[in-house]
Write a protein that holds these residues in place. Structure first.
Motif, PDB file in Angstrom:
ATOM      1  N   HIS A  49       0.541  -1.062   0.035  1.00 16.29           N
ATOM      2  CA  HIS A  49      -0.144   0.271   0.402  1.00 16.29           C
ATOM      3  C   HIS A  49       0.632   1.566   0.165  1.00 16.29           C
ATOM      4  CE1 HIS A  49      -3.879   2.412   1.756  1.00 16.29           C
ATOM      5  NE2 HIS A  49      -2.207   3.149   1.572  1.00 16.29           N
ATOM      6  N   HIS A  51       1.652   5.392  -0.304  1.00 16.72           N
ATOM      7  CA  HIS A  51       1.903   6.847  -0.823  1.00 16.72           C
ATOM      8  C   HIS A  51       3.238   7.140  -0.746  1.00 16.72           C
ATOM      9  CE1 HIS A  51      -1.673   7.233   1.949  1.00 16.72           C
ATOM     10  NE2 HIS A  51      -1.625   6.420   2.049  1.00 16.72           N
ATOM     11  N   SER A  85      -2.807   4.612  -2.672  1.00 14.04           N
ATOM     12  CA  SER A  85      -3.819   5.600  -1.662  1.00 14.04           C
ATOM     13  C   SER A  85      -4.925   6.538  -2.653  1.00 14.04           C
ATOM     14  CB  SER A  85      -2.774   5.680  -0.093  1.00 14.04           C
ATOM     15  OG  SER A  85      -3.621   6.747   0.161  1.00 14.04           O
ATOM     16  N   ARG A 254      -2.692  -6.498   7.445  1.00 12.87           N
ATOM     17  CA  ARG A 254      -2.654  -5.274   7.260  1.00 12.87           C
ATOM     18  C   ARG A 254      -1.236  -5.061   8.347  1.00 12.87           C
ATOM     19  NH1 ARG A 254      -3.934   0.249   4.124  1.00 12.87           N
ATOM     20  NH2 ARG A 254      -2.758   1.486   5.618  1.00 12.87           N
ATOM     21  N   GLU A 258       3.079   3.025   8.210  1.00 16.00           N
ATOM     22  CA  GLU A 258       2.196   4.131   7.890  1.00 16.00           C
ATOM     23  C   GLU A 258       0.930   3.932   9.586  1.00 16.00           C
ATOM     24  OE1 GLU A 258      -0.251   3.931   4.258  1.00 16.00           O
ATOM     25  OE2 GLU A 258      -1.942   5.058   5.122  1.00 16.00           O
TER      26      GLU A 258
HETATM   27 ZN    ZN Z   1      -2.859   4.819   3.727  1.00 16.12          ZN
END
Ligand code: ZN
Ligand code: KMH
Length: 304
Positions: A49, A51, A85, A254, A258
């Protein structure tokens, strides 16, 4: 729902909540983002995931170009599923937030399922030395941010992203978000099978108690039946404990910097891969197996 045979680990590499001052391990340069993402994949994360941040100061970025500086390196080195994201920062509009996913058309992207107060980790306030000016304001204002995801925003994002056939990671921070998701499915915005990330422990959302996990899961079972797959994100010190519980309930998990900067109570993680290796070890010690990226593609019905 039949219990799945393997567990999908997602690793959320950097996010937009934590600031560089909080941990030297938090990656924000393209080099560090790529290196940590590749290592997380090698450690067992099927999904990354992602960013982006500004290379010069770690500020959260929703500029598609700041994803181009590191995503190709991950794709070249791994077969991990890329999940971009659309959360951006609480300061961005939904059109700004979906720009990276529209530009890069990944296999997955996030879809936040409701508006909420969004406060950063309260521990952040202990840090009074900041590396960069922006961090101070960001943390100082953190009690006052609203994370906006109205039905109109969700419809706008879903409609613009639909031609890309991206599988959404539906971020549900509270039980009402499951009902929002059900409503959106009923009006045709999302099609089964959906993938829900149950999120616990964000200030503004539901707390990280096992009772709450069972409540979210039972509610989702009632609303979606066999039409959904699920994963758990426990923020902060709930990361490993609630994640482990989820895997024992037949769900996915997950981890990543983050969601928590720590590897154990009071001890900062050295990098993302260390968290992935830890949850993988727990999953395997308990007699289960982690899914490869291709197995995750099949389990979650990704475009591949
Ligand atoms: Zn995120
Ligand atoms: N930051 C997490 C609590 C997103 O990127 O769209 C949820 C998240 C949101 O990952």
């Amino acid at each position: 729902m039949a219990r799945q045979k393997k567990t999908v680990i997602t690793c959320a590499i950097t996010g937009g909540i934590h600031t560089p001052t909080m941990s030297d391990a938090l990656p924000y340069t393209p080099d560090d983002l790529a290196t940590q993402a590749i290592a997380a994949s090698e450690a067992g994360a099927a999904i990354l995931h992602c960013h982006a941040r500004k290379a010069e100061n770690g500020f959260i970025s929703i500029d598609p170009k700041d994803f181009s500086t590191y995503l190709p390196r991950i794709k070249q080195a791994t077969d991990a599923v890329i999940n971009i994201s659309t959360g951006g920062s609480v300061l961005n509009t939904i059109d700004e937030r979906i720009a990276p996913a529209l530009a890069h058309s990944p296999e997955m992207c996030s879809m936040n399922m409701g508006s909420m107060n969004f406060s950063f980790h309260p521990l952040a306030k202990r840090y009074d030395e900041f590396k960069f000016d922006w961090e101070k304001d960001y943390i100082k204002n953190s009690d006052g941010y609203i994370f906006r995801n109205t039905f109109a925003d969700i419809e706008n994002a879903a409609t613009q992203l639909a031609p890309h056939k991206i599988k959404f990671e539906h971020e549900c921070y509270d039980v009402g978000h499951l009902y929002n998701l059900k409503f959106c499915m009923d009006i045709g915005l999302f099609k089964a099978p959906i993938f829900i990330q149950f999120i616990f422990g964000i200030l503004g959302g539901i707390g990280s108690d096992v009772d709450n996990l069972i409540f979210m899961k039972r509610t989702a079972d009632r609303l979606f039946g066999d039409d959904y797959r699920w994963s758990v994100l426990g923020a902060g010190n709930a990361q490993m404990s609630l994640g482990t519980t989820a895997t024992q309930m037949g769900g996915n998990v997950r981890v990543g910097l983050e969601d928590s900067l720590f590897i154990s109570r009071g001890k900062l993680a050295e990098n993302n891969a260390q968290q992935v290796a830890k949850i993988r070890r727990i999953i395997e010690d308990l007699g289960c197996e982690v899914a490869t990226p291709d197995e995750a593609r099949e389990m979650l019905d990704l475009k591949g």
